[in-house]
Scaffold this motif. Structure first.
Motif, PDB file in Angstrom:
ATOM      1  N   VAL A 232       0.863  -1.186   0.000  1.00  0.00           N
ATOM      2  CA  VAL A 232       0.000   0.000   0.000  1.00  0.00           C
ATOM      3  C   VAL A 232       0.893   1.227   0.000  1.00  0.00           C
ATOM      4  O   VAL A 232       1.676   1.430   0.935  1.00  0.00           O
ATOM      5  CB  VAL A 232      -0.933   0.014   1.239  1.00  0.00           C
ATOM      6  CG1 VAL A 232      -1.803   1.267   1.221  1.00  0.00           C
ATOM      7  CG2 VAL A 232      -1.796  -1.236   1.284  1.00  0.00           C
TER       8      VAL A 232
ATOM      9  N   LEU B  98      -1.967   0.964  -5.101  1.00  0.00           N
ATOM     10  CA  LEU B  98      -1.999  -0.348  -4.459  1.00  0.00           C
ATOM     11  C   LEU B  98      -1.295  -1.341  -5.382  1.00  0.00           C
ATOM     12  O   LEU B  98      -1.422  -1.264  -6.603  1.00  0.00           O
ATOM     13  CB  LEU B  98      -3.442  -0.824  -4.224  1.00  0.00           C
ATOM     14  CG  LEU B  98      -4.331  -0.008  -3.293  1.00  0.00           C
ATOM     15  CD1 LEU B  98      -5.734  -0.622  -3.255  1.00  0.00           C
ATOM     16  CD2 LEU B  98      -3.746   0.050  -1.890  1.00  0.00           C
TER      17      LEU B  98
ATOM     18  N   LEU C 242      -8.453   4.247  -8.554  1.00  0.00           N
ATOM     19  CA  LEU C 242      -8.648   3.976  -7.136  1.00  0.00           C
ATOM     20  C   LEU C 242      -9.898   4.648  -6.590  1.00  0.00           C
ATOM     21  O   LEU C 242     -10.364   4.322  -5.507  1.00  0.00           O
ATOM     22  CB  LEU C 242      -7.434   4.476  -6.332  1.00  0.00           C
ATOM     23  CG  LEU C 242      -6.325   3.477  -6.016  1.00  0.00           C
ATOM     24  CD1 LEU C 242      -5.179   4.197  -5.300  1.00  0.00           C
ATOM     25  CD2 LEU C 242      -6.823   2.326  -5.169  1.00  0.00           C
ATOM     26  N   LYS C 243     -10.403   5.610  -7.362  1.00  0.00           N
ATOM     27  CA  LYS C 243     -11.508   6.433  -6.868  1.00  0.00           C
ATOM     28  C   LYS C 243     -12.855   5.878  -7.306  1.00  0.00           C
ATOM     29  O   LYS C 243     -13.116   5.750  -8.502  1.00  0.00           O
ATOM     30  CB  LYS C 243     -11.360   7.866  -7.383  1.00  0.00           C
ATOM     31  CG  LYS C 243     -10.070   8.545  -6.928  1.00  0.00           C
ATOM     32  CD  LYS C 243      -9.916   9.916  -7.546  1.00  0.00           C
ATOM     33  CE  LYS C 243      -8.595  10.575  -7.137  1.00  0.00           C
ATOM     34  NZ  LYS C 243      -8.429  11.910  -7.774  1.00  0.00           N
TER      35      LYS C 243
ATOM     36  N   PRO D 163      -9.261   4.055  -0.066  1.00  0.00           N
ATOM     37  CA  PRO D 163      -7.969   3.346  -0.158  1.00  0.00           C
ATOM     38  C   PRO D 163      -7.199   3.319   1.159  1.00  0.00           C
ATOM     39  O   PRO D 163      -6.402   2.411   1.391  1.00  0.00           O
ATOM     40  CB  PRO D 163      -7.207   4.131  -1.231  1.00  0.00           C
ATOM     41  CG  PRO D 163      -8.274   4.840  -2.016  1.00  0.00           C
ATOM     42  CD  PRO D 163      -9.347   5.146  -1.032  1.00  0.00           C
ATOM     43  N   SER D 164      -7.428   4.330   2.026  1.00  0.00           N
ATOM     44  CA  SER D 164      -6.666   4.405   3.284  1.00  0.00           C
ATOM     45  C   SER D 164      -7.041   3.288   4.254  1.00  0.00           C
ATOM     46  O   SER D 164      -6.320   3.031   5.216  1.00  0.00           O
ATOM     47  CB  SER D 164      -6.884   5.764   3.953  1.00  0.00           C
ATOM     48  OG  SER D 164      -8.258   5.932   4.323  1.00  0.00           O
TER      49      SER D 164
ATOM     50  N   VAL E 271      -7.346   0.147   3.318  1.00  0.00           N
ATOM     51  CA  VAL E 271      -6.822  -1.120   2.788  1.00  0.00           C
ATOM     52  C   VAL E 271      -5.511  -1.472   3.472  1.00  0.00           C
ATOM     53  O   VAL E 271      -4.641  -0.613   3.670  1.00  0.00           O
ATOM     54  CB  VAL E 271      -6.622  -1.026   1.261  1.00  0.00           C
ATOM     55  CG1 VAL E 271      -6.055  -2.336   0.719  1.00  0.00           C
ATOM     56  CG2 VAL E 271      -7.938  -0.701   0.582  1.00  0.00           C
TER      57      VAL E 271
END
Length: 452
Positions: free
Chosen positions: A88, A93, A110-111, A117-118, A120
């Motif tokens: 990460v 990622l 990612l959006k 994402p934070s 993961v």
């Protein structure tokens, strides 16, 4: 051939070492100064040599080739695979999906709505969309954003295959139809021809003429923001193309209704269109016509005054033709027939009150009860010569009339204005005989009822 050679070399080496490989374990016991040393020999583990039989070797080779456990995955654009998070990093990622190289999810890929994402962590499993099996640098490019979108496409494909109804929200309109949203970043199109006519045309019936296009466009624009239930009739994920039909959603229900419905059945429906000759009703997916003559026991002058597109109504099935392509409904047959009451309630010679419904050159139609109308012939309006019935009565007048005849077969009353309160001794004007009056009434009715 290379694999076969390796297997044979391995077999030869193993055979030469079978008898040499002996493990010895020596243990010493010091219990007393003169104790004897004993040796414990462990029986050697015998390794069974691989067979050198060619048939066995080929069998093992086939098993090796068919075993997918050690083979690399073959990926294509659009695949959705499960992977394990290996790293990460800020804005990126690193995912292992069992391919020849690890893949990356970065930037806008990612959006997506509902994904942070934070949150993961390394070791997490997640579904990803294959954007490119190999970019210019040989890197596997993956996406989280498109995974959700692809999942929606899979649901749409399933809905199409199962002939299910989907909900779509109207976001735009044009001359051809409506642009609808089926989910995040997935849009479809409903052509005007595939929309319910009641949405497109003011009276629910397709019309042509001057300025029709402008009026249709105005009605389509008014649908923006509304949710429409429709069926998918065409779907192409590669071309991002989805065509829907509101009409098609009723086909399955229509077929089911046709299997069990019969004449005389009563159905609950919705007015889908209005025409000068009656109304169109969609009942349980089966669209049919309620002719003007089947709308009411009363004479119907203005259909729009009784019904509007979208109005709910109960109808009786009175005809199914051409395998259900033409269906006839009736509303009035679910209502009480006023003639049965009229025959019991009224008699010839009775004086009753009524309202003038319409004035015609040969007399006036008067309503004397719910669904009960009669004609005052011009000869029964006054003792004096009447050239224009409008000189005697006008529409909306409340008058007293005398019943001269009741015809249950023709379903009409013969009425008279001049006979109300008339005394036989004061009659001066020539009076028509009963037969002459009935003939005059029949002729008037024949003129009034349009010939098909």
């Amino acid at each position: 051939m290379y694999i076969l050679t390796k297997i044979m070399e391995k077999t030869s080496k193993t055979k030469s070492k079978v008898t040499k490989k002996v493990t010895k374990t020596t243990t010493k016991k010091v219990a007393a100064p003169k104790a004897k040393v004993t040796k414990k020999v462990v029986t050697p583990k015998v390794v069974v040599p691989l067979s050198t039989n060619p048939e066995d070797l080929y069998s093992r080779l086939d098993s090796y080739i068919s075993d997918t456990a050690h083979q690399l995955k073959q990926l294509s654009r659009g695949d959705i695979v499960e992977g394990k998070v290996m790293d990460v990093r800020p804005g990126m990622l690193v995912i292992d999906v069992g391919y020849k190289s690890e893949g990356i999810v970065a930037g806008r890929e990612l959006k997506t709505e509902g994904f942070d994402p934070s949150t993961v962590n390394v070791g997490d499993s997640m579904l990803v969309y294959v954007v490119k099996p190999e970019d210019d640098e040989g890197q596997l490019v993956l996406s989280v954003r498109r995974t959700k979108q692809a999942g929606l496409w899979l649901k749409l494909e399933e809905a199409k295959n199962k002939n299910e109804v989907v909900e779509a929200t109207v976001v735009e309109s044009n001359n051809g139809g409506l642009i609808v949203e089926l989910g995040k970043d997935v849009r479809g199109f409903i052509p005007t021809s595939q929309l319910d006519a009641s949405r497109v045309y003011a009276n629910g019936v397709r019309t042509v003429g001057k300025d029709i296009s402008a009026r249709v466009q105005k009605r389509l624009t008014s649908l923006i923001g509304q949710t429409i239930k429709a069926k998918i009739i065409e779907l192409d994920r590669e071309k991002n193309r989805v065509i829907l039909s509101e009409k098609a959603r009723d086909i399955e229900q229509r077929d089911e209704t046709l299997k069990k419905v019969k004449e005389g059945d009563v159905l609950h429906g919705t007015v889908s269109g209005i025409a000068p000759f009656g109304i169109f009703v969609n009942a349980a997916g089966l669209e049919g016509l309620v002719h003007l003559s089947e709308l009411s026991w009363d004479k119907v002058e203005d259909v729009g005054a009784l019904y509007q597109p979208g109005s709910t109504v109960d109808v009786m099935v009175i005809g199914i033709l051409d395998g259900g392509k033409r269906v006839a409904y009736s509303v009035k047959r679910l209502q009480k027939d006023p003639w049965s009451e009229a025959i019991a309630k009224y008699q010839i010679g009775d004086v009753v009150e009524g309202e003038v419904q319409r004035v015609v050159p040969y007399g006036a139609f008067v309503r004397v009860g719910n669904g009960l109308n009669g004609l005052v012939h011009i000869s029964e309006m006054s003792d004096k010569l009447v050239k224009d019935p409008a000189d005697i009565v006008k529409q909306g007048d409340n008058v007293k009339v005398k019943i001269l005849s009741i015809s249950s077969t023709e379903r009409h009353l013969g009425l008279s204005l001049k006979a109300v309160g008339e005394k036989e001794t004061t009659k001066k004007a020539k009076k028509l005989s009963k037969k002459e009056l009935e003939k005059a009434v029949d002729e008037a009715i024949a003129q009034e009822v349009p010939q098909e």
